[in-house]
Design a protein around this motif. Structure first.
Motif, mmCIF file in Angstrom:
data_model
loop_
_atom_site.group_PDB
_atom_site.id
_atom_site.type_symbol
_atom_site.label_atom_id
_atom_site.label_comp_id
_atom_site.label_asym_id
_atom_site.label_seq_id
_atom_site.Cartn_x
_atom_site.Cartn_y
_atom_site.Cartn_z
ATOM 1 N N PRO A 59 0.797 -1.232 0.000
ATOM 2 C CA PRO A 59 0.000 0.000 0.000
ATOM 3 C C PRO A 59 0.825 1.276 0.000
ATOM 4 C CG PRO A 59 -0.145 -1.135 2.123
ATOM 5 C CD PRO A 59 0.521 -2.075 1.179
ATOM 6 N N ALA A 60 1.984 1.283 0.669
ATOM 7 C CA ALA A 60 2.804 2.499 0.702
ATOM 8 C C ALA A 60 3.365 2.812 -0.692
ATOM 9 C CB ALA A 60 3.933 2.335 1.710
ATOM 10 N N LEU A 61 3.861 1.781 -1.386
ATOM 11 C CA LEU A 61 4.379 1.997 -2.738
ATOM 12 C C LEU A 61 3.250 2.326 -3.707
ATOM 13 C CD1 LEU A 61 7.030 -0.889 -2.943
ATOM 14 C CD2 LEU A 61 7.429 1.565 -2.629
ATOM 15 N N PHE A 62 2.098 1.705 -3.506
ATOM 16 C CA PHE A 62 0.940 2.011 -4.354
ATOM 17 C C PHE A 62 0.540 3.476 -4.159
ATOM 18 C CE2 PHE A 62 -3.455 0.135 -5.741
ATOM 19 C CZ PHE A 62 -3.325 0.801 -6.947
ATOM 20 N N ALA A 63 0.598 3.969 -2.920
ATOM 21 C CA ALA A 63 0.264 5.359 -2.649
ATOM 22 C C ALA A 63 1.251 6.299 -3.331
ATOM 23 C CB ALA A 63 0.239 5.607 -1.144
ATOM 24 N N ASP A 64 2.544 5.952 -3.318
ATOM 25 C CA ASP A 64 3.539 6.770 -4.024
ATOM 26 C C ASP A 64 3.251 6.812 -5.518
ATOM 27 O OD1 ASP A 64 4.852 7.341 -1.671
ATOM 28 O OD2 ASP A 64 6.323 5.715 -1.897
ATOM 29 N N GLU A 65 2.822 5.665 -6.057
ATOM 30 C CA GLU A 65 2.480 5.615 -7.481
ATOM 31 C C GLU A 65 1.272 6.496 -7.781
ATOM 32 O OE1 GLU A 65 1.735 2.248 -10.985
ATOM 33 O OE2 GLU A 65 1.631 1.691 -8.860
ATOM 34 N N ILE A 66 0.308 6.499 -6.875
ATOM 35 C CA ILE A 66 -0.891 7.319 -7.057
ATOM 36 C C ILE A 66 -0.534 8.809 -7.027
ATOM 37 C CG2 ILE A 66 -3.089 7.987 -5.992
ATOM 38 C CD1 ILE A 66 -3.146 5.325 -7.490
ATOM 39 N N ARG A 67 0.439 9.185 -6.197
ATOM 40 C CA ARG A 67 0.820 10.600 -6.086
ATOM 41 C C ARG A 67 1.505 11.115 -7.354
ATOM 42 N NH1 ARG A 67 2.361 8.638 -0.864
ATOM 43 N NH2 ARG A 67 0.925 9.389 0.760
#
Length: 346
Positions: A311-319
């Motif tokens: 989820p943390a890396l997915f959130a970075d991708e979303i940003r």
């Protein structure tokens, strides 16, 4: 804190996935998506269902089947059961296990894809709109021949509003996905294995999709540039480019209008477009609307790198900003077309 049972773990995860689906349905900002990923991170364990009970039931059913088969072979069971009957219980247990596993895995994948797709739309200022897909196609079909495909079903499955701001022209446009179905009857011959044959028929439904962009285009009207299976208007026109004529058929309400449209720059621009899009059609209706249709399904698609398991890396991708280069190049082509035709048709 007491340790959760397997049933409680699975129920907790099922509730989380249900909440994610509900939150995605109403998400309108990127922060809404990040909040979902933050909740997944706080969930504290992988989004994986526990299948230990299904595995245990399967093992027990296999043991019962083996014992039952051995007892029958040894004569302890005298019922006239066929040997394969003992495999029913294990196979049923395995089938239930697999169905649960595939369904739940698909559910998680679908939510991951929906979250990423919604972010792509937000990054590119695209807004899905709810419309009656069949009614919308009926209205578009009056103006554009590309929506007259399909003898059984015609519907829009996506209708997305966008805004393009170029150097010389800006416009509001709609991206769509058009689903149509052709119904046909197939005749075939069957044999009973004794030399007798019988002619049968069955109904076949062939599903197809077309994609496109429609928008106001005030410089051209009643003209078609057909690269894929469109009926021509009464007056056809062939520009000097043989390569262009091999790809497109131009027709308009009068030959002069077609000649004015097919300037060398327009011809070159259309040929360049075919390097990016397949089976292209352009239709300009009588009211100054353009429908640019094609076979490519990937204008709004990007490949995500991460998912709910990170989820943390997915959130970075979303940003990060998700750029739809193929959509952008298509919109740039439309702006060029406006630039090349805005003087010709005044």
């Amino acid at each position: 804190m007491s340790r959760m049972t397997v049933s409680q773990q699975n129920r907790s995860l099922a509730n989380l996935l249900q909440r994610i689906g509900q939150q995605l349905a109403v998400a309108i900002r990127q922060q809404d998506l990040l909040d979902i990923l933050d909740e997944i991170g706080r969930f504290g364990r992988p989004l994986t269902f526990n299948y230990s009970r299904y595995i245990l039931v399967t093992i027990i059913s296999v043991i019962i089947a083996v014992i039952g088969f051995a007892m029958q072979k040894s004569g302890l069971i005298t019922l006239p059961l066929p040997p394969w009957i003992h495999a029913i219980l294990p196979l049923l247990s395995i089938a239930i296990w697999l169905i649960q596993f595939v369904y739940r895995r698909q559910q998680i994948n679908r939510l991951q894809d929906q979250l990423f797709y919604k972010n792509v739309l937000l990054d590119n200022y695209l807004q899905p709109e709810s419309v009656d897909g069949k009614q919308q196609v009926a209205e578009l079909g009056i103006r554009f021949a590309d929506f007259q495909r399909g003898n059984h079903l015609r519907e829009l499955t996506e209708w997305i509003k966008g805004q393009y701001n170029g150097n010389e022209h800006s416009f509001t446009y709609y991206y769509y996905v058009f689903h149509y179905v052709n119904k046909r009857t197939v005749t075939y011959v069957t044999s009973d294995g004794k030399g007798r044959t019988r002619v049968r028929t069955r109904t076949v439904y062939d599903h197809f999709h077309r994609y496109g962009i429609t928008l106001p285009f005030h410089y051209v009207s009643r003209l078609r540039v057909a690269g894929f299976d469109l009926s021509a208007l009464p007056h056809g026109y062939r520009p000097a480019s043989n390569r262009f004529n091999d790809v497109f058929k131009v027709s308009a309400h009068d030959e002069l209008a077609a000649a004015k449209f097919c300037s060398p720059k327009v011809v070159e621009s259309l040929l360049n477009l075919t390097n990016r899009l397949n089976k292209v059609n352009l239709e300009f209706d009588a009211s100054g609307q353009l429908c640019l249709s094609f076979a490519d399904s990937d204008l709004l698609q990007l490949q995500r790198r991460y998912g709910f398991d990170q989820p943390a890396l997915f959130a970075d991708e979303i940003r990060q900003i998700s750029k739809l280069d193929k959509l952008q190049s298509t919109l740039v082509f439309i702006e060029q077309l406006m630039k090349y035709t805005d003087n010709n048709f005044q």
